[in-house]
Each structure stands twice: as C-alpha cells, then as structure tokens.
Motif scaffolding. Sequence first.
Motif, PDB file in Angstrom:
ATOM      1  N   MET A 115       0.832  -1.194   0.000  1.00  0.00           N
ATOM      2  CA  MET A 115       0.000   0.000   0.000  1.00  0.00           C
ATOM      3  C   MET A 115       0.875   1.255   0.000  1.00  0.00           C
ATOM      4  O   MET A 115       1.767   1.390   0.834  1.00  0.00           O
TER       5      MET A 115
ATOM      6  N   TRP B 143      -6.408   8.878  -5.279  1.00  0.00           N
ATOM      7  CA  TRP B 143      -5.495   7.881  -4.729  1.00  0.00           C
ATOM      8  C   TRP B 143      -6.099   7.134  -3.549  1.00  0.00           C
ATOM      9  O   TRP B 143      -5.805   5.956  -3.343  1.00  0.00           O
ATOM     10  N   SER B 144      -6.941   7.802  -2.778  1.00  0.00           N
ATOM     11  CA  SER B 144      -7.631   7.116  -1.678  1.00  0.00           C
ATOM     12  C   SER B 144      -8.521   6.017  -2.224  1.00  0.00           C
ATOM     13  O   SER B 144      -8.606   4.917  -1.654  1.00  0.00           O
ATOM     14  N   ASP B 145      -9.184   6.310  -3.330  1.00  0.00           N
ATOM     15  CA  ASP B 145     -10.056   5.314  -3.959  1.00  0.00           C
ATOM     16  C   ASP B 145      -9.273   4.099  -4.447  1.00  0.00           C
ATOM     17  O   ASP B 145      -9.836   3.017  -4.609  1.00  0.00           O
ATOM     18  N   LYS B 146      -7.970   4.304  -4.693  1.00  0.00           N
ATOM     19  CA  LYS B 146      -7.115   3.206  -5.148  1.00  0.00           C
ATOM     20  C   LYS B 146      -6.402   2.505  -3.990  1.00  0.00           C
ATOM     21  O   LYS B 146      -5.549   1.653  -4.215  1.00  0.00           O
ATOM     22  N   GLY B 147      -6.737   2.907  -2.766  1.00  0.00           N
ATOM     23  CA  GLY B 147      -6.207   2.212  -1.600  1.00  0.00           C
ATOM     24  C   GLY B 147      -4.968   2.813  -0.975  1.00  0.00           C
ATOM     25  O   GLY B 147      -4.382   2.208  -0.057  1.00  0.00           O
TER      26      GLY B 147
ATOM     27  N   GLN C 213      -2.660   5.042   1.403  1.00  0.00           N
ATOM     28  CA  GLN C 213      -2.776   5.585   2.757  1.00  0.00           C
ATOM     29  C   GLN C 213      -2.306   7.041   2.726  1.00  0.00           C
ATOM     30  O   GLN C 213      -1.154   7.319   2.420  1.00  0.00           O
TER      31      GLN C 213
END
Length: 197
Positions: free
Chosen positions: A1, A29-33, A35
């Motif tokens: 991650m 980027w949050s939607d893609k996991g 952190q």
Amino acid sequence: MAKVLILKSSILGSYSQSSALVDYVTQQWSDKGAQITVRDLGSQTLPMLDGELASGLRGGDNLSERQLAAVALSDELVAEIKAHDTIVIAAPMYNFTIPTTLKSWIDLIARAGVTFTYTDTGPVGLIEGKRAIIVTTRGGAHKGGTTDHVVPYLTTVLSFIGITQVETVYAESLNMGPDAAEAGISQAKKALDAITL
C-alpha cells in the motif's frame, strides 16, 4: 500500500486552487487504496526560524523551552517524511516564490546530521528512497521562465535532503481570464491523472 504525505501550504483556505488540486488527487489515490496523510501548513502556525531556533535545531545542552518545542516539532515533521513513500507538495506562487508557511516547514526539516550531512566532497542528503510531486499554481504563466523561482528552489531543497525523484504538475494562467483558468486547472488534473503510485 502506497503511503502518501500531502503538504498544503496555501493561506487562502477554501479559496485555494492548489489545495483543491491536491484534494482532487487525494480522492483519486484514496479510492485506489493509498494511505494518505494530510498536513495543512496554512492552518498550522509553524514557528519562523530565528537565531534562537536555529541554534536549538543544531542541538546542544541547556535548550530553552521554545528551542525544545521546535526540536520536537522538527523531529515530528522529519519522521512524517520518513514514514511515507511519496510527498506531494502544494506550492502556490506568491510574489514569485513559495508561501512563508512552506518555507517554515523547510527550515524545520532541513537539519544537518538529520536530513543532510556535510562531507569532504559536499553535502549528502539522508532522506533516501522517496518520491516528491510538486503541484504548483500561478496566476500568470511562468513555467520554464526566469520568473519561476518555485520549482527550481523546491527541487534544490528536496535534492539537498536526498529526494531526487521529483515530478512537477503546473496549473498556470489562473488569473488571466476564465478560459485560461479553466484550461490551466484542466491541464493540471490531466497531469495528476497520469501519475501512478
């Protein structure tokens, strides 16, 4: 991650175009996991470097409470950089350079023996294996010109502490009429969409 540190530096709050752009990429980027950690330097008052704090950041005994607090904050900021793979720096152009909020952050993290060291052959950065993305917004058109002091300065500082993998996203001509502003933001978003973690 992927671990991403987002640094906002605008003083304009909800009116900030640089903050809006990094909010855009944060969501992507949050939607893609990924952190994500966000530090809003515009809403956090970092101390401005003066003689007392500069002396304290060099270390030593018998530090004042103010110096100890600055060292503790510096340690926190440096640890934050080290804990992330990618650092995204929102850097609007104010009077041809970076905001004082961002300069204060730089003054706190650029520490001899901590993020860089001097050797017989010159300085060596101690922050390794990191990637930086500069997202810079401007009212006019400055990319590649003599009036752009933002990108050369930030690239130099990042390299100085060891971060040599640097990408830049530009949003320009934002105060040169609605069409130019829309085109500048659209171009920046396309550039951000093309960046992979």
